[in-house]
Design an enzyme around this catalytic site. Structure first.
Site, PDB file in Angstrom:
ATOM      1  N   ASP A  71       0.482  -1.243   0.150  1.00 16.66           N
ATOM      2  CA  ASP A  71       0.362  -0.420  -0.104  1.00 16.66           C
ATOM      3  C   ASP A  71       0.873   0.944  -0.028  1.00 16.66           C
ATOM      4  O   ASP A  71       1.773   1.627   1.151  1.00 16.66           O
ATOM      5  CB  ASP A  71      -0.689   0.046   0.892  1.00 16.66           C
ATOM      6  N   HIS A 123     -10.034  -1.299  -7.074  1.00 18.41           N
ATOM      7  CA  HIS A 123      -9.650  -0.230  -6.085  1.00 18.41           C
ATOM      8  C   HIS A 123      -8.875   1.119  -6.917  1.00 18.41           C
ATOM      9  O   HIS A 123      -8.865   1.741  -6.955  1.00 18.41           O
ATOM     10  CB  HIS A 123      -9.035  -0.545  -4.926  1.00 18.41           C
TER      11      HIS A 123
HETATM   12  C1  HEM Z   1      -9.665   0.044   2.951  1.00 23.04           C
HETATM   13  C2  HEM Z   1      -8.736   1.215   2.973  1.00 23.04           C
HETATM   14  C3  HEM Z   1      -8.043   1.091   1.973  1.00 23.04           C
HETATM   15  C4  HEM Z   1      -6.673  -0.319   1.332  1.00 23.04           C
HETATM   16  C5  HEM Z   1      -6.739  -1.216   2.508  1.00 23.04           C
HETATM   17  C6  HEM Z   1      -6.108   0.328   0.583  1.00 23.04           C
HETATM   18  C7  HEM Z   1      -5.224   0.098  -0.248  1.00 23.04           C
HETATM   19  C8  HEM Z   1      -4.414   0.706  -1.989  1.00 23.04           C
HETATM   20  C9  HEM Z   1      -3.991  -0.067  -1.952  1.00 23.04           C
HETATM   21  C10 HEM Z   1      -3.085  -1.992  -1.302  1.00 23.04           C
HETATM   22  C11 HEM Z   1      -3.668  -0.358  -3.078  1.00 23.04           C
HETATM   23  C12 HEM Z   1      -2.437  -0.435  -4.550  1.00 23.04           C
HETATM   24  C13 HEM Z   1      -0.380   0.291  -4.516  1.00 23.04           C
HETATM   25  C14 HEM Z   1      -0.893   2.240  -3.639  1.00 23.04           C
HETATM   26  O1  HEM Z   1      -0.702   2.542  -4.766  1.00 23.04           O
HETATM   27  O2  HEM Z   1      -0.880   2.504  -3.004  1.00 23.04           O
HETATM   28  C15 HEM Z   1      -4.299   1.577  -2.982  1.00 23.04           C
HETATM   29  C16 HEM Z   1      -4.045   2.663  -4.000  1.00 23.04           C
HETATM   30  C17 HEM Z   1      -4.731   3.512  -4.230  1.00 23.04           C
HETATM   31  N1  HEM Z   1      -5.732   3.938  -3.228  1.00 23.04           N
HETATM   32 FE1  HEM Z   1      -6.051   2.720  -1.965  1.00 23.04          FE
HETATM   33  N2  HEM Z   1      -6.837   1.990   0.397  1.00 23.04           N
HETATM   34  C18 HEM Z   1      -7.621   2.595   1.042  1.00 23.04           C
HETATM   35  C19 HEM Z   1      -8.725   3.391   0.793  1.00 23.04           C
HETATM   36  C20 HEM Z   1      -8.964   4.190   0.022  1.00 23.04           C
HETATM   37  C21 HEM Z   1      -9.311   5.565   0.068  1.00 23.04           C
HETATM   38  C22 HEM Z   1     -10.186   6.110   1.114  1.00 23.04           C
HETATM   39  C23 HEM Z   1      -8.927   5.920  -1.071  1.00 23.04           C
HETATM   40  C24 HEM Z   1      -8.726   7.679  -1.264  1.00 23.04           C
HETATM   41  C25 HEM Z   1     -10.518   8.442  -0.565  1.00 23.04           C
HETATM   42  C26 HEM Z   1      -7.808   5.677  -1.264  1.00 23.04           C
HETATM   43  C27 HEM Z   1      -7.164   6.050  -2.205  1.00 23.04           C
HETATM   44  C28 HEM Z   1      -6.254   5.174  -3.260  1.00 23.04           C
HETATM   45  C29 HEM Z   1      -5.141   5.678  -4.130  1.00 23.04           C
HETATM   46  C30 HEM Z   1      -5.512   7.274  -5.390  1.00 23.04           C
HETATM   47  C31 HEM Z   1      -4.432   4.678  -4.634  1.00 23.04           C
HETATM   48  C32 HEM Z   1      -3.722   4.868  -5.949  1.00 23.04           C
HETATM   49  C33 HEM Z   1      -4.360   4.194  -7.484  1.00 23.04           C
HETATM   50  C34 HEM Z   1      -3.424   4.508  -8.741  1.00 23.04           C
HETATM   51  O3  HEM Z   1      -2.865   3.470  -9.044  1.00 23.04           O
HETATM   52  O4  HEM Z   1      -2.994   5.573  -9.630  1.00 23.04           O
HETATM   53  N3  HEM Z   1      -7.608   4.106  -1.100  1.00 23.04           N
HETATM   54  N4  HEM Z   1      -5.198   1.860  -1.800  1.00 23.04           N
END
Ligand code: HEM
Length: 346
Positions: free
Chosen positions: A147, A219
């Site tokens: 993440d 996601h």
């Molecule tokens: C349950 C809670 C969450 C988990 C476990 C989670 C986990 C992850 C993971 C594993 C990734 C892919 C790797 C990375 O680029 O970081 C990711 C990407 C991302 N997450 Fe989350 N996330 C959560 C909540 C959120 C929320 C609430 C938001 C925004 C309001 C968010 C925004 C993003 C964004 C902007 C990316 C990058 C997308 C891209 O590749 O352009 N995440 N998240």
């Protein structure tokens, strides 16, 4: 323009404290805001002997209603966090007057700084949510996926985080936090390939799935947002895993900083309402948002001179007496360096 340091490599330990402030305790909060960088410097110096060490980072912020109790004028994008109710999942809005976000290589530093800060804030301030986050192997969340990979870097990160266009409040930022708990039994009941389609990246190697195999309700797909001209809109995430084994609590504390919280809100709409509507983020079928709040993060310069901000009607300005010399606090400037000792502008 010294700023509170937000952009930083992932920390091994973090603490998030969301506070509520009783009527009459406004002055202690105003004093605290001015003194917080000094408390951070004091704990850092005891730990490493280097007052400008970046070992411990503290960020403090204020919610909209609390800001109105303290000051006459609001930063331009500050407002209360609004619930996002989709057909299947809801992002609740929960109380939060002040947030303290601490990051360090070891939890003892966060613990000590939090103890001092809460002691200084006094009995008019109570903790409504306290999360101790830890790094889980190679920056994985408790779903097992790495993440933070696609966080913006360098000047892109500073551009994503700091609102340079607010003349009255230069260099501030906006933080949205949400505490999520995961249903790991259901998550572990699906195959790794299915989990990868939920997230949109491979699990072991953390590679983004090709567009033709990445589902539109993954996601990653729903959080890849852009403006009407096709420019990417970024936020800076500092999520941390947390949990309690005995309670079967397995969580992710989401903490997203943005120059304009509308970007984070767009992502939340995509996740909870769906894009198109109804096509919600599948991560939510395994994750429940239990808190949600929005805070303004003043620049370090503004913290240093917080008592110069016009007070809210009826609120007392007491001259900003603080126990620690906040003027001597380390400042961080947008290139990531410290504005100390003539090495850069303050
Ligand atoms: C349950 C809670 C969450 C988990 C476990 C989670 C986990 C992850 C993971 C594993 C990734 C892919 C790797 C990375 O680029 O970081 C990711 C990407 C991302 N997450 Fe989350 N996330 C959560 C909540 C959120 C929320 C609430 C938001 C925004 C309001 C968010 C925004 C993003 C964004 C902007 C990316 C990058 C997308 C891209 O590749 O352009 N995440 N998240």
């Amino acid at each position: 323009m010294p700023i509170q340091q937000i952009v930083a490599p992932p920390a091994r330990a973090a603490m998030f404290l969301v506070l509520e402030v009783s009527d009459g305790a406004e002055d202690s909060v105003r004093d605290f805001l001015g003194a917080a960088p000094g408390y951070t410097r004091a704990v850092s110096f005891r730990s490493t002997g280097a007052s400008f060490s970046k070992d411990i980072l503290s960020v403090v912020g204020v919610g909209a209603e609390m800001w109105d109790r303290l000051f006459a004028e609001r930063p331009r994008h500050l407002h209360p966090f609004a619930e996002v109710a989709g057909n299947t999942h809801t992002a609740p809005s929960t109380p939060g007057d002040v947030i303290i976000h601490l990051r360090a290589p070891q939890m003892d530093l966060c613990f000590e700084l939090a103890r001092i800060m809460l002691d200084k804030l006094g009995s008019g301030v109570s903790v409504v949510d306290e999360v101790h986050g830890f790094t889980y192997f190679d920056n994985r969340d408790l779903l097992g996926f790495v993440d933070g990979t696609e966080n913006p870097e360098g000047s892109d990160a500073f551009g994503a985080v700091y609102d340079a266009g607010d003349e009255a409040f230069p260099g501030g930022s906006y933080l949205i936090v949400q505490k999520y708990t995961h249903d790991l039994d259901s998550w572990n009941a699906i195959s790794v390939e299915e989990q990868e389609r939920v997230i949109g990246r491979t699990k072991l190697e953390d590679i983004e799935l090709e567009d033709d195999v990445k589902p539109s309700n993954s996601h990653v797909a729903l959080n890849d947002v852009s403006d009407e001209d096709g420019n990417d809109l970024d936020i800076y995430r500092t999520n941390m895993p947390f949990g309690r084994i005995g309670e079967k609590e397995f969580g992710t504390y989401f903490a997203g900083y943005a120059a304009d919280p509308a970007v984070t809100e767009q992502m939340l709409d995509n996740m909870f309402l769906g894009d198109p509507i109804g096509n919600h983020d599948r991560i939510l079928d395994f994750s429940t948002a239990v808190t949600g709040a929005l805070f303004y993060i003043p620049s370090a310069e503004q913290l240093d001179s917080i008592d110069e901000l016009a007070p809210a009607d009826g609120s007392e300005q007491d001259g900003g007496e603080t126990d620690v010399d906040a003027d001597a606090a380390p400042a961080v400037i947008p290139d990531g360096s410290l504005g100390i000792g003539g090495l850069g502008p303050r």
